[in-house]
Motif scaffolding. Sequence first.
Motif, PDB file in Angstrom:
ATOM      1  N   VAL A  77       0.942  -1.203   0.035  1.00 54.05           N
ATOM      2  CA  VAL A  77       0.121  -0.122   0.183  1.00 54.05           C
ATOM      3  C   VAL A  77       0.807   1.233   0.104  1.00 54.05           C
ATOM      4  N   ILE A  91      -5.226   5.935   0.938  1.00 51.15           N
ATOM      5  CA  ILE A  91      -4.582   4.632   0.732  1.00 51.15           C
ATOM      6  C   ILE A  91      -4.771   4.017  -0.640  1.00 51.15           C
ATOM      7  N   ILE A  93      -3.676   0.879  -3.173  1.00 47.90           N
ATOM      8  CA  ILE A  93      -3.034  -0.534  -3.291  1.00 47.90           C
ATOM      9  C   ILE A  93      -2.081  -0.366  -4.423  1.00 47.90           C
ATOM     10  N   ASP A 103      -6.771  -6.982  -0.094  1.00 53.43           N
ATOM     11  CA  ASP A 103      -6.830  -5.844  -0.184  1.00 53.43           C
ATOM     12  C   ASP A 103      -7.523  -5.041   0.704  1.00 53.43           C
ATOM     13  N   ILE A 107      -6.721  -2.417   3.750  1.00 54.30           N
ATOM     14  CA  ILE A 107      -7.170  -0.871   3.811  1.00 54.30           C
ATOM     15  C   ILE A 107      -7.854  -0.617   4.987  1.00 54.30           C
ATOM     16  N   ASP A 127       5.278   3.827   1.843  1.00 57.28           N
ATOM     17  CA  ASP A 127       4.656   2.570   1.075  1.00 57.28           C
ATOM     18  C   ASP A 127       5.191   1.458   2.301  1.00 57.28           C
TER      19      ASP A 127
END
Length: 137
Positions: A77, A91, A93, A103, A107, A127
Motif C-alpha cells: 500500500v 490509501i 493499493i 486488499d 485498507i 509505502d
Amino acid sequence: MKNLILILTTIIFFGCKSSVDSDSKQLEQFVLKNKNSIKAAPKNAPKVLSECKPIVTVYPKYPNAQVKNLQEGWVHVEITVGKEGKSPSKIEILDSSPVKVFDQEAIRAVEKWYFAMSKTKEISTCDKVLEFSLIDS
C-alpha cells in the motif's frame, strides 16, 4: 509445536468465528502433516521507502476463508498523510498477491493507523507491505 501455537493464536487474535473453530482440528492436523511444505508469503513486493512514520499500527484481520484454505499473501500500500499526522488521507493499493484477496482487510487496518507529524513536508507519502502469513518462517 511453535508453529501450531502461532496458527491457533492467529485464529483467535484475528477474530475468526465458529466456522473456523469447528475446523480447527482439521487445520491442526493439516499443519502438523504439512508444516514443511507451507511457505511464507512471497517476498517479491518492492522494498519499503518510508517518509511518513506510523506511531500506532493495527494488524489486519485475517479473512476466515483464507484461514480455512491456508492461503497466504501480501498487500503493498501507498499511504499519504498530511503534515499534522494522525490518520491517512489516502490509501492506495500498489500491488498484492493474490490479487484483491487481502486488499480490503489491509485498507481497513491502515485506516486505523496513526502517524507522527511531519517536520518538513506538508504531505508525506510512504509505502508499506502488509503480510498475511499463517506460519512464521
